[in-house]
Design a protein around this motif. Structure first.
Motif, PDB file in Angstrom:
ATOM      1  N   GLN A  86       0.809  -1.216   0.000  1.00 50.39           N
ATOM      2  CA  GLN A  86       0.000   0.000   0.000  1.00 50.39           C
ATOM      3  C   GLN A  86       0.846   1.273   0.000  1.00 50.39           C
ATOM      4  O   GLN A  86       0.359   2.343   0.353  1.00 50.39           O
ATOM      5  CB  GLN A  86      -0.950   0.049   1.201  1.00 50.39           C
ATOM      6  CG  GLN A  86      -1.800  -1.194   1.406  1.00 50.39           C
ATOM      7  CD  GLN A  86      -2.741  -1.049   2.578  1.00 50.39           C
ATOM      8  OE1 GLN A  86      -3.691  -0.256   2.548  1.00 50.39           O
ATOM      9  NE2 GLN A  86      -2.494  -1.803   3.636  1.00 50.39           N
ATOM     10  N   GLN A 111      -0.733  -5.173  -4.282  1.00 52.50           N
ATOM     11  CA  GLN A 111      -1.297  -4.065  -3.500  1.00 52.50           C
ATOM     12  C   GLN A 111      -0.408  -2.809  -3.523  1.00 52.50           C
ATOM     13  O   GLN A 111       0.119  -2.380  -2.497  1.00 52.50           O
ATOM     14  CB  GLN A 111      -1.529  -4.503  -2.056  1.00 52.50           C
ATOM     15  CG  GLN A 111      -2.423  -3.548  -1.265  1.00 52.50           C
ATOM     16  CD  GLN A 111      -3.863  -3.503  -1.761  1.00 52.50           C
ATOM     17  OE1 GLN A 111      -4.468  -4.537  -1.974  1.00 52.50           O
ATOM     18  NE2 GLN A 111      -4.407  -2.307  -1.929  1.00 52.50           N
ATOM     19  N   PRO A 114      -2.909   2.342  -1.406  1.00 49.32           N
ATOM     20  CA  PRO A 114      -3.673   2.135  -0.165  1.00 49.32           C
ATOM     21  C   PRO A 114      -4.998   1.449  -0.458  1.00 49.32           C
ATOM     22  O   PRO A 114      -5.620   1.665  -1.505  1.00 49.32           O
ATOM     23  CB  PRO A 114      -3.885   3.565   0.352  1.00 49.32           C
ATOM     24  CG  PRO A 114      -2.719   4.330  -0.183  1.00 49.32           C
ATOM     25  CD  PRO A 114      -2.454   3.747  -1.546  1.00 49.32           C
ATOM     26  N   LYS A 115      -5.444   0.617   0.483  1.00 51.60           N
ATOM     27  CA  LYS A 115      -6.612  -0.232   0.239  1.00 51.60           C
ATOM     28  C   LYS A 115      -7.878   0.560  -0.035  1.00 51.60           C
ATOM     29  O   LYS A 115      -8.784   0.061  -0.708  1.00 51.60           O
ATOM     30  CB  LYS A 115      -6.835  -1.180   1.411  1.00 51.60           C
ATOM     31  CG  LYS A 115      -7.194  -0.506   2.726  1.00 51.60           C
ATOM     32  CD  LYS A 115      -7.402  -1.540   3.818  1.00 51.60           C
ATOM     33  CE  LYS A 115      -7.813  -0.902   5.134  1.00 51.60           C
ATOM     34  NZ  LYS A 115      -8.013  -1.924   6.198  1.00 51.60           N
ATOM     35  N   ASP A 116      -7.953   1.803   0.466  1.00 51.73           N
ATOM     36  CA  ASP A 116      -9.157   2.598   0.255  1.00 51.73           C
ATOM     37  C   ASP A 116      -9.100   3.440  -1.019  1.00 51.73           C
ATOM     38  O   ASP A 116      -9.982   4.253  -1.270  1.00 51.73           O
ATOM     39  CB  ASP A 116      -9.432   3.499   1.463  1.00 51.73           C
ATOM     40  CG  ASP A 116      -8.262   4.423   1.774  1.00 51.73           C
ATOM     41  OD1 ASP A 116      -7.216   4.305   1.105  1.00 51.73           O
ATOM     42  OD2 ASP A 116      -8.406   5.271   2.684  1.00 51.73           O
ATOM     43  N   ARG A 117      -8.057   3.225  -1.846  1.00 51.52           N
ATOM     44  CA  ARG A 117      -7.938   3.954  -3.117  1.00 51.52           C
ATOM     45  C   ARG A 117      -8.282   3.047  -4.289  1.00 51.52           C
ATOM     46  O   ARG A 117      -7.682   3.133  -5.360  1.00 51.52           O
ATOM     47  CB  ARG A 117      -6.521   4.509  -3.282  1.00 51.52           C
ATOM     48  CG  ARG A 117      -6.018   5.338  -2.111  1.00 51.52           C
ATOM     49  CD  ARG A 117      -6.852   6.576  -1.850  1.00 51.52           C
ATOM     50  NE  ARG A 117      -6.806   7.532  -2.926  1.00 51.52           N
ATOM     51  CZ  ARG A 117      -5.858   8.456  -3.074  1.00 51.52           C
ATOM     52  NH1 ARG A 117      -4.856   8.516  -2.192  1.00 51.52           N
ATOM     53  NH2 ARG A 117      -5.895   9.309  -4.071  1.00 51.52           N
ATOM     54  N   LEU A 118      -9.284   2.214  -4.095  1.00 50.51           N
ATOM     55  CA  LEU A 118      -9.613   1.207  -5.098  1.00 50.51           C
ATOM     56  C   LEU A 118     -10.005   1.830  -6.432  1.00 50.51           C
ATOM     57  O   LEU A 118      -9.736   1.264  -7.499  1.00 50.51           O
ATOM     58  CB  LEU A 118     -10.741   0.310  -4.579  1.00 50.51           C
ATOM     59  CG  LEU A 118     -11.039  -0.943  -5.407  1.00 50.51           C
ATOM     60  CD1 LEU A 118      -9.836  -1.880  -5.420  1.00 50.51           C
ATOM     61  CD2 LEU A 118     -12.261  -1.673  -4.851  1.00 50.51           C
ATOM     62  N   LYS A 119     -10.628   2.995  -6.398  1.00 49.72           N
ATOM     63  CA  LYS A 119     -11.082   3.610  -7.646  1.00 49.72           C
ATOM     64  C   LYS A 119      -9.916   4.054  -8.537  1.00 49.72           C
ATOM     65  O   LYS A 119     -10.114   4.304  -9.726  1.00 49.72           O
ATOM     66  CB  LYS A 119     -12.001   4.786  -7.340  1.00 49.72           C
ATOM     67  CG  LYS A 119     -13.357   4.353  -6.780  1.00 49.72           C
ATOM     68  CD  LYS A 119     -14.293   5.528  -6.590  1.00 49.72           C
ATOM     69  CE  LYS A 119     -15.656   5.067  -6.085  1.00 49.72           C
ATOM     70  NZ  LYS A 119     -16.598   6.200  -5.881  1.00 49.72           N
ATOM     71  N   GLU A 136      -4.955  -6.259   0.665  1.00 50.54           N
ATOM     72  CA  GLU A 136      -5.727  -5.579   1.702  1.00 50.54           C
ATOM     73  C   GLU A 136      -7.055  -5.028   1.188  1.00 50.54           C
ATOM     74  O   GLU A 136      -7.998  -4.861   1.966  1.00 50.54           O
ATOM     75  CB  GLU A 136      -4.898  -4.458   2.326  1.00 50.54           C
ATOM     76  CG  GLU A 136      -3.755  -4.937   3.204  1.00 50.54           C
ATOM     77  CD  GLU A 136      -2.473  -5.224   2.443  1.00 50.54           C
ATOM     78  OE1 GLU A 136      -1.455  -5.524   3.089  1.00 50.54           O
ATOM     79  OE2 GLU A 136      -2.493  -5.150   1.191  1.00 50.54           O
ATOM     80  N   SER A 137      -7.144  -4.744  -0.095  1.00 52.97           N
ATOM     81  CA  SER A 137      -8.394  -4.212  -0.650  1.00 52.97           C
ATOM     82  C   SER A 137      -9.495  -5.260  -0.747  1.00 52.97           C
ATOM     83  O   SER A 137     -10.662  -4.909  -0.961  1.00 52.97           O
ATOM     84  CB  SER A 137      -8.153  -3.622  -2.050  1.00 52.97           C
ATOM     85  OG  SER A 137      -7.385  -2.446  -1.979  1.00 52.97           O
ATOM     86  N   ASP A 143     -16.028  -7.385  -1.370  1.00 53.28           N
ATOM     87  CA  ASP A 143     -14.875  -6.641  -1.880  1.00 53.28           C
ATOM     88  C   ASP A 143     -14.411  -7.215  -3.210  1.00 53.28           C
ATOM     89  O   ASP A 143     -14.044  -6.460  -4.128  1.00 53.28           O
ATOM     90  CB  ASP A 143     -13.708  -6.728  -0.884  1.00 53.28           C
ATOM     91  CG  ASP A 143     -13.941  -5.982   0.407  1.00 53.28           C
ATOM     92  OD1 ASP A 143     -14.810  -5.089   0.444  1.00 53.28           O
ATOM     93  OD2 ASP A 143     -13.239  -6.308   1.391  1.00 53.28           O
ATOM     94  N   ARG A 146     -16.705  -6.171  -6.049  1.00 57.52           N
ATOM     95  CA  ARG A 146     -16.489  -4.766  -6.401  1.00 57.52           C
ATOM     96  C   ARG A 146     -15.219  -4.601  -7.229  1.00 57.52           C
ATOM     97  O   ARG A 146     -15.192  -3.859  -8.222  1.00 57.52           O
ATOM     98  CB  ARG A 146     -16.400  -3.917  -5.125  1.00 57.52           C
ATOM     99  CG  ARG A 146     -16.258  -2.430  -5.395  1.00 57.52           C
ATOM    100  CD  ARG A 146     -16.163  -1.633  -4.108  1.00 57.52           C
ATOM    101  NE  ARG A 146     -16.007  -0.217  -4.380  1.00 57.52           N
ATOM    102  CZ  ARG A 146     -15.279   0.609  -3.650  1.00 57.52           C
ATOM    103  NH1 ARG A 146     -14.638   0.158  -2.586  1.00 57.52           N
ATOM    104  NH2 ARG A 146     -15.189   1.888  -3.959  1.00 57.52           N
TER     105      ARG A 146
END
Length: 241
Positions: A86, A111, A114-119, A136-137, A143, A146
Motif C-alpha cells: 500500500q 497491492q 492504499p486499500k481505500d484507493r480502489l477507484k 488488503e483491498s 470486496d 467490487r
C-alpha cells in the motif's frame, strides 16, 4: 471445527476441500532490508531451493530498486514478485515496475496503492506492464465482486487469517468466475496456524502463486503443523492423524 469434523471422518481438511494436490512450492519473502542483508537472505534461500522471491517494496525508490538488484545478484534466475504494501502512488508504482523490468522479469505487483484507493486501481492496472494483485483491498466476497466490477486487478491474494476459510472459498469462486488469477498468502502465522491455508491451497489446487513461508521465518514452537516443509516444498499426509 472443520478439522475436527474431518478427523472424525478419517479425512484430511485438504481432502474435504477437494484433494487436488499433496504438494506445493512456496515463494520466500524478502523484507525491507538493506542491500547486504537482502543479498545474504536471498543467497541462503537459493541454497535451500527457493525459486520465487516476493520482495517488499513501497519505500524510497532507490532503496526498493537496490533491494531487487540485490536479489538478482544472489539469484540471477529468480522469479520476482513485488509487494507494494500500500506504499505507492500510481506514478510511483509504474516508475518502480518499469525500472525493475530492466533488471529482469517481474511476475506480479501486489497491492501498490492504499486499500481505500480502489477507484484508482483500474487505470493503474491498465497501464502497468505486469499483473496487479489486490490483498488488503479484498477481505470479503463483496470486496472481490467490487474489484471485479471495476476491473481493478488481475489477481487476488487470499489469506485465511484475513478472510476466514469459508469466505476465502467464496473469494476464490469470484476470482475463478471472472478469470482472475489467485495467490494464497499468510500474515504472522506459526506453522500450525498455516495448516488451514495449506489445506485450502492443496485441496482446491487453484492458486497460481503460493506465499506460505511464515512458518520458518517467525514464531517457533506450539502445536506441530499437519504439513511438512523442506525448503520451498510443502507436503501433507494422505490420511488424517
Amino acid at each position: 471445527l472443520l478439522s475436527a469434523v474431518c478427523d472424525g471422518r478419517g479425512a484430511t481438511l485438504a481432502q474435504w476441500l477437494g484433494g487436488a494436490r499433496r504438494e506445493l512450492e512456496t515463494d520466500i519473502t524478502i523484507s525491507a532490508w538493506d542491500q547486504a542483508a537482502t543479498e545474504a537472505a536471498a543467497r541462503q534461500a537459493r541454497a535451500e531451493g527457493f525459486r520465487r522471491y516476493k520482495v517488499k517494496v513501497g519505500g524510497r525508490f532507490e532503496d526498493d530498486l537496490a533491494r531487487v538488484r540485490a536479489v538478482r545478484r544472489a539469484c540471477p534466475r529468480a522469479r520476482v514478485l513485488l509487494d507494494g504494501n500500500q506504499g505507492f502512488s500510481p506514478a510511483g508504482a509504474l516508475r518502480l515496475v518499469e525500472a525493475c523490468l530492466k533488471e529482469g522479469p517481474v511476475e506480479l505487483l501486489e497491492q501498490p496503492l492504499p486499500k481505500d484507493r480502489l477507484k484508482l486501481m483500474p487505470a493503474l492496472a491498465r497501464r502497468c506492464p505486469v499483473p496487479i494483485a489486490l490483498d488488503e483491498s479484498v477481505s470479503t466476497p463483496e470486496d472481490a465482486v467490487r474489484a471485479v466490477d471495476l476491473g481493478a486487478c488481475a489477481a487476488f491474494n487470499i489469506k485465511v487469517a484475513k478472510s476466514g476459510l469459508l469466505r476465502s472459498l467464496r473469494i476464490a469462486a469470484v476470482a475463478r468466475a471472472a478469470g482472475l488469477r489467485l495467490m494464497i498468502g499468510c500474515m504472522m502465522e506459526t506453522a500450525a496456524g498455516l495448516d488451514a491455508s495449506v489445506a485450502l491451497a492443496m485441496g482446491t489446487g487453484c492458486f497460481d502463486f503460493v506465499d506460505l513461508d511464515s512458518d520458518h521465518l517467525l514464531v517457533a514452537g506450539g502445536r506441530p503443523a499437519r504439513f511438512k516443509r523442506r525448503g520451498p516444498r510443502l507436503t501433507i499426509p494422505s490420511t488424517a492423524p
